[in-house]
Write a protein that holds these residues in place. Structure first.
Motif, PDB file in Angstrom:
ATOM      1  N   THR B 100       0.269 -67.020-104.010  1.00  0.00           N
ATOM      2  CA  THR B 100      -0.109 -66.574-102.665  1.00  0.00           C
ATOM      3  C   THR B 100      -1.538 -67.011-102.342  1.00  0.00           C
ATOM      4  OG1 THR B 100       1.222 -64.637-103.157  1.00  0.00           O
ATOM      5  CG2 THR B 100      -0.011 -64.605-101.125  1.00  0.00           C
ATOM      6  N   TYR B 101      -2.447 -66.870-103.321  1.00  0.00           N
ATOM      7  CA  TYR B 101      -3.820 -67.295-103.083  1.00  0.00           C
ATOM      8  C   TYR B 101      -3.890 -68.798-102.902  1.00  0.00           C
ATOM      9  CZ  TYR B 101      -5.033 -62.564-104.380  1.00  0.00           C
ATOM     10  OH  TYR B 101      -5.112 -61.209-104.405  1.00  0.00           O
ATOM     11  N   PHE B 102      -3.112 -69.536-103.713  1.00  0.00           N
ATOM     12  CA  PHE B 102      -3.095 -70.998-103.597  1.00  0.00           C
ATOM     13  C   PHE B 102      -2.594 -71.419-102.218  1.00  0.00           C
ATOM     14  CE2 PHE B 102      -2.723 -71.917-108.412  1.00  0.00           C
ATOM     15  CZ  PHE B 102      -4.088 -71.742-108.520  1.00  0.00           C
ATOM     16  N   SER B 103      -1.690 -70.585-101.621  1.00  0.00           N
ATOM     17  CA  SER B 103      -1.084 -70.984-100.345  1.00  0.00           C
ATOM     18  C   SER B 103      -2.118 -71.111 -99.236  1.00  0.00           C
ATOM     19  CB  SER B 103      -0.007 -69.983 -99.929  1.00  0.00           C
ATOM     20  OG  SER B 103      -0.609 -68.776 -99.498  1.00  0.00           O
ATOM     21  N   LEU B 104      -3.336 -70.568 -99.472  1.00  0.00           N
ATOM     22  CA  LEU B 104      -4.415 -70.742 -98.500  1.00  0.00           C
ATOM     23  C   LEU B 104      -4.862 -72.195 -98.475  1.00  0.00           C
ATOM     24  CD1 LEU B 104      -6.510 -67.529 -99.255  1.00  0.00           C
ATOM     25  CD2 LEU B 104      -4.997 -67.957 -97.314  1.00  0.00           C
ATOM     26  N   PHE B 105      -4.693 -72.874 -99.634  1.00  0.00           N
ATOM     27  CA  PHE B 105      -5.136 -74.272 -99.740  1.00  0.00           C
ATOM     28  C   PHE B 105      -3.972 -75.258 -99.740  1.00  0.00           C
ATOM     29  CE2 PHE B 105      -7.786 -71.387-102.259  1.00  0.00           C
ATOM     30  CZ  PHE B 105      -8.914 -71.389-101.469  1.00  0.00           C
ATOM     31  N   PHE B 106      -2.872 -74.889-100.438  1.00  0.00           N
ATOM     32  CA  PHE B 106      -1.735 -75.800-100.559  1.00  0.00           C
ATOM     33  C   PHE B 106      -0.576 -75.272 -99.723  1.00  0.00           C
ATOM     34  CE2 PHE B 106      -3.960 -75.848-104.649  1.00  0.00           C
ATOM     35  CZ  PHE B 106      -4.444 -77.142-104.606  1.00  0.00           C
ATOM     36  N   PHE B 107      -0.041 -76.116 -98.881  1.00  0.00           N
ATOM     37  CA  PHE B 107       1.071 -75.767 -98.010  1.00  0.00           C
ATOM     38  C   PHE B 107       2.292 -75.345 -98.837  1.00  0.00           C
ATOM     39  CE2 PHE B 107       4.607 -77.282 -95.159  1.00  0.00           C
ATOM     40  CZ  PHE B 107       4.450 -76.271 -94.234  1.00  0.00           C
ATOM     41  N   GLN B 108       2.908 -74.245 -98.477  1.00  0.00           N
ATOM     42  CA  GLN B 108       4.193 -73.792 -99.030  1.00  0.00           C
ATOM     43  C   GLN B 108       4.137 -73.248-100.454  1.00  0.00           C
ATOM     44  OE1 GLN B 108       7.218 -76.831 -98.489  1.00  0.00           O
ATOM     45  NE2 GLN B 108       8.052 -75.565 -96.878  1.00  0.00           N
ATOM     46  N   SER B 109       2.948 -73.272-101.110  1.00  0.00           N
ATOM     47  CA  SER B 109       2.932 -72.842-102.505  1.00  0.00           C
ATOM     48  C   SER B 109       3.297 -71.367-102.638  1.00  0.00           C
ATOM     49  CB  SER B 109       1.570 -73.114-103.139  1.00  0.00           C
ATOM     50  OG  SER B 109       0.631 -72.162-102.691  1.00  0.00           O
ATOM     51  N   GLN B 110       3.243 -70.605-101.522  1.00  0.00           N
ATOM     52  CA  GLN B 110       3.564 -69.181-101.616  1.00  0.00           C
ATOM     53  C   GLN B 110       5.002 -68.945-102.081  1.00  0.00           C
ATOM     54  OE1 GLN B 110       3.326 -70.790 -98.800  1.00  0.00           O
ATOM     55  NE2 GLN B 110       4.749 -70.023 -97.261  1.00  0.00           N
ATOM     56  N   TYR B 111       5.899 -69.947-101.884  1.00  0.00           N
ATOM     57  CA  TYR B 111       7.288 -69.752-102.298  1.00  0.00           C
ATOM     58  C   TYR B 111       7.418 -69.676-103.811  1.00  0.00           C
ATOM     59  CZ  TYR B 111       8.338 -70.712 -97.453  1.00  0.00           C
ATOM     60  OH  TYR B 111       8.383 -70.648 -96.092  1.00  0.00           O
ATOM     61  N   LEU B 112       6.373 -70.186-104.514  1.00  0.00           N
ATOM     62  CA  LEU B 112       6.414 -70.135-105.976  1.00  0.00           C
ATOM     63  C   LEU B 112       6.258 -68.710-106.493  1.00  0.00           C
ATOM     64  CD1 LEU B 112       4.484 -73.341-107.005  1.00  0.00           C
ATOM     65  CD2 LEU B 112       6.873 -72.790-107.388  1.00  0.00           C
ATOM     66  N   THR B 113       5.932 -67.770-105.580  1.00  0.00           N
ATOM     67  CA  THR B 113       5.782 -66.386-106.033  1.00  0.00           C
ATOM     68  C   THR B 113       7.101 -65.795-106.514  1.00  0.00           C
ATOM     69  OG1 THR B 113       6.035 -65.714-103.750  1.00  0.00           O
ATOM     70  CG2 THR B 113       3.790 -65.782-104.610  1.00  0.00           C
TER      71      THR B 113
END
Lengths: 273, 273, 273, 273
Positions: B100-113
Motif C-alpha cells: 500500500t505504501y509502495f502504491s504511492l510511488f508505483f502504479f497498481q502495487s497496492q494489489y500485491l496486498t
C-alpha cells in the motif's frame, strides 16, 4: 380381496422392494423419473422446443403432477411423517417437484428439475446392491479419512490462486482478458486444474513466464490429491483384507494365519473356525 | 483493574490464544484480514472501482494503518524484537502492509496486498489444530522425502521443454505463433502439463505429429510425480501406523518393537503383553 | 613444473573431477554450455536478433569453435578413442556442435544446438551426486519394470486414436477442422491426453456426443499409467527397504528383524552386525 | 510332395504359428493389414486423394478382396465353422471387410475399415508373448476388480454433469454457447475431464464462479479412478509376488504357505526348507 389395497399394503408397495407388486412400483417410478429428465433435456433444445414445445410442456406438468401426488402419498403413508419429510429421500423428492411450480414465477427455473435425477439413487434399493454399497462405503470412508489433508490442500490451492491471480492482474492487465482480480483468479483456477480453455491467456513475455511456473506448480500439485486418495484407498483395502484374514492360534497365540489355514503355521496345532 | 491492560497482559492477548480476550483479539484480526483482502479484490473490478472507488481507497488505507499499528505493537511487545521481525510471521506481517505504501510511488502495487491472505495462517493457532498440523507434517515430510526424485523429474521436464520447443520453433515458425524459442518453450510447457490453451497450436502436419508425440510423452510423464508422491505418502502412512502399533520395552524404553516381538531387540529384556 | 601440463595430467583435468584444477575445468565448461544455450534462445527472439544479431552470431561461432576444440581434445586425450566417440557423452558432444556447421547449408538448423543442454548431464559427475543417481536408478528401474504394461497401454491408446479419429472424420467432416484421418487422429490424441487446444473441436451434436465418450474414456485411461508407475515405485521402494532391513538370527534362523535390532525378537539371542 | 499343400497342412499354416511356413503367412498378413490401414488413412488426405485417388481406390479393393478370400478360406478350413464366425477374431475379420462393400451404398463408410487395425491383435500369437499376456491379464484383472467402484464413480460423474450442465444452461444461456442442456452437459464433461477446448466457455461472473467450483471438483474427482486402479494394481502385484514366494506342502500339495510357516496350514504336515 378388494380392488384397492389396504393402507398398510400400500405402504409396503411404496416403501419396500421385496415382492412383485412393490418391485413393479419401483420400476415404473424409475422409468417415469428417466422420462421426466429426458423431457426437460429435450425441451432445452430450441429445435425440439419449437416443434414439440406444447407436448413437452404438458408432459413436464404431467410428471410434476404425478410426482407431487406420489410425494403426498408417501407423507400420508409414513408412520413418522416429519421424519420422511426431513430425510434425504424426502428432501430430494420435494426438490424434484418445486422447480416446475417456481417456473410459473421465475423464468427457466423448470430446468432445475433435472435434480430429480438424484431420485435415481432409489435404484440402489431395488437392486439390493449390498456389494455396491460396501464398495461405495470404502470409497466414502477413504475420502473421509483424507478430509483433513484435502482441506489443507484446498487452502493452499486457494492461496496460490489468490496471490498468482493478483500478480497476473498487475502484469497482464485488461488488454489480454485479465480485467479484474476475480477474473484473474478464475484464470488461475482454469490453469492450475489444467483445464486451460484459452478464453483468457497471457500475451506478454513476463505473463507467459509466470504462467509457466503456475503450470509446473499445478503439475506437481495435481499429484497430491491423487496420492492422498490412493494411499487411503490402499490402507482401507488392507484393513478390509486384514479383518477377513486373521485367525488366532489358541496354542501359541500367533495370530498371523491366512483365511484358509486349518493348522497353526508355527506350532502345528489345529485352528478352529 | 485499570482501563488499560499491563504490557505483559497485552503481550499475552496479542501473542497467545488461550483465554477469552486473546481469542477475541485473534478473531477480530482474522475478520479484518478477510475484509481487507475483499476490499482489494473488489477495487480491481472496474465497475465497483467507479462506483465505490473513494470508499474502497479509504478502507484500504484504514486497514493498512491498522495493520501497521499492529505490526509496531507486536515489535514493542516482543521480548526478542529482532527475532519477531525476522520470523516467518514477522516477514508476512511486514509484506502485508508494504504494497500500500509502495502504491504511492508505483502504479497498481497496492494489489500485491493480497499477500496478507498469508496472515490467515494464524488461524491454525486459534483453532489449536494439532491434528491438522500432524496431517500437514505427513504431507510436507512426504514431499521432502521425494525432493531428490522431483528435482530429477523437473530437470528432465525442462530439458524436454527446451529441445522440443526449439524443434517446434524450427518446424512451425512464426506464422502459427511459434515466434521465438522462449514462446515455443511456453507452448511446450502448456502442452506437457496438459493445460492446452490453444493460443498457440501447431498448424502444419509435421508440427502436429511432433506435438502428438509430446502429448503422449506428457501423458506418461504426468504419472511420475503422482507415483512419487503416492509411494512416499503410503510409506509415511505405514511408518505412522507402525509407530502406533509397536510395543514399549520397560527396560530401555525403546518403543519400536514389532507386534510379535517377545524380547527387546535393543537390550534383550523380555517384553510383556 | 612446466607451463603446459603433461598429456596425462591434461587427461585427468578433462575427464576427472576430483581436484581443484579438474573441478574448475568442469565449472567453466558448464558456464560455457549455459551461455551458449542462452545465446541460441536470445537469437531466436526477433527483437534481440535485430539489435544484437551480429554479436550473437559471433558468440554462437565462438562457442561452437570452443566446443569443437574441446571435442577433438577429448578424442586426442582418450585412451580408447573409438570408445569415447561412440559413448553417450561422445555422441552428445558431437551433436552439440554439428547444427552450427549445418546452418551454413540449412536455414535455421543452428537452433538445434540447444541439444547441447544435454551436455549439462556432466553436472552429475561434478556434484558426485551418488544419492541422485540412486534415486534416478529407482525411477528408471520402476519404468523398466513396467515397460511391458506401458507397451500394451500405448498400443491400446493408438488403436483407440485410430478408430475414434476415423469415426470423427466421417461424422464431422472438413467443415469443423476434421479435414483428414491424420488430422482427426491428432485431435483424438489432443482430447485423450486432456490437452484440449480447441483448434479442432466437434460442432455437430453426434460429434460432441462421441467426443464426450472419448473424454470419459481418457479420464479412465489416464489412471492406468499412473497406477502402473505408482505400484512399481512402491514395489521398488519396498524391495529397497527390505534389503536394508533384514538380519538373520543364527540361533532360530528367524530373518524378519528390524535394522536397529541387536537381539532376536523371537528367542532373545544376540544378533551380529 | 505336391505343389499344393493338403487341407490339414493349409489349416495349420493359417491357424497356427509355430513353423517357418505358418510364421511367414502371419507376417505377410500383418504387413497387408498395415498397408491397407495406411491406404485408408492416405486416401482421407485430400491432397493425396486428388493425386493418387485412383490408385488408392484400386489398392483398397485389392486388400478387401484379399481379406475376403482369407475370411472364406478360414471358414472353409475351420473344423467348427460357426465357432470361428462367432469368435472374437471371426467377428473382427468380418468387420474388417464389410465397410468397403458398404461404401458402394453409403458415402464415406470405407473409412470405417480402419477397424481392421484390430486384426493386429494377431501379432500376440506370432510373438508368443506369454509374458505380455500375463501382464495384460494383471491389468485386465485389476480393472475387473475395480469395476464396481468405477460404476459408482461414473454414475456420480454423470449426475454432476447433468445437474451442473443444467445450472450453467440457466445461468449462461445461448449467448456464450450454452445453447441447450445437452450442449451444456458436453461443456461440463469437457471441463470435468480437464480437456477444456474453450469452444464453449462461461462469460458471466456467476458462470465463471460456478465453472471454478466444477473445475476444483474435477481436480478432486480425477484422483478417484487413479486411486482405484493403483490400489487394485498394487494388490494384484502383491498377490502375484506372494504366489511366487510361497512354499509347497508335499503331503497335500497346497502351495499357499507363508515364508515363515513350519507346518502345512491345511493338513498339519511339517514343511521342509
Amino acid at each position: 380381496m378388494s380392488l384397492f389395497p389396504s393402507k398398510s399394503r400400500l405402504a409396503h408397495i411404496v416403501f419396500e422392494s421385496d415382492d412383485k407388486a412393490s418391485k413393479r412400483f419401483d420400476v415404473v417410478l424409475l422409468v417415469l423419473i428417466l422420462l421426466s429428465v429426458l423431457v426437460v433435456i429435450l425441451d432445452s433444445v430450441s429445435e425440439y422446443h419449437q416443434k414439440f414445445g406444447t407436448f413437452l410442456y404438458a408432459a413436464e406438468w404431467f410428471f410434476t403432477a404425478a410426482f407431487t401426488l406420489e410425494y403426498f402419498l408417501r407423507i400420508w403413508l409414513s408412520n413418522k411423517k416429519i421424519g420422511y419429510v426431513l430425510s434425504f429421500y424426502g428432501i430430494v423428492d420435494l426438490l424434484a417437484i418445486l422447480p416446475t411450480y417456481f417456473s410459473l414465477f421465475f423464468f427457466q427455473s423448470q430446468y432445475l428439475t433435472v435434480i430429480r435425477a438424484l431420485r435415481f439413487l432409489r435404484i440402489l434399493r431395488i437392486l439390493k446392491l449390498t456389494e455396491h454399497v460396501n464398495e461405495a462405503q470404502i470409497l466414502v470412508s477413504a475420502l473421509k479419512q483424507s478430509r483433513l489433508k484435502i482441506q489443507i490442500f484446498l487452502g493452499s490451492v486457494l492461496t496460490i490462486v489468490l496471490v498468482m491471480g493478483s500478480l497476473m492482474y498487475i502484469v497482464e492487465g485488461p488488454s489480454s482478458g485479465f480485467s479484474s482480480i476475480p477474473r484473474s483468479m478464475y484464470w488461475a483456477i482454469v490453469t492450475l486444474t489444467t483445464v486451460g480453455y484459452g478464453d483468457i491467456a497471457p500475451a506478454s513475455n513476463i505473463g507467459q513466464f509466470i504462467a509457466s511456473i503456475i503450470m509446473l506448480l499445478g503439475y506437481a500439485i495435481i499429484a497430491v490429491p491423487t496420492g492422498i486418495v490412493t494411499s487411503e484407498l490402499t490402507a482401507a483395502k488392507n484393513r478390509n483384507e486384514a479383518k477377513l484374514r486373521h485367525k488366532i492360534c489358541h496354542n501359541c497365540t500367533l495370530q498371523d494365519h491366512a483365511l484358509d489355514a486349518k493348522f497353526c503355521k508355527s506350532c502345528g496345532a489345529q485352528l478352529d473356525g
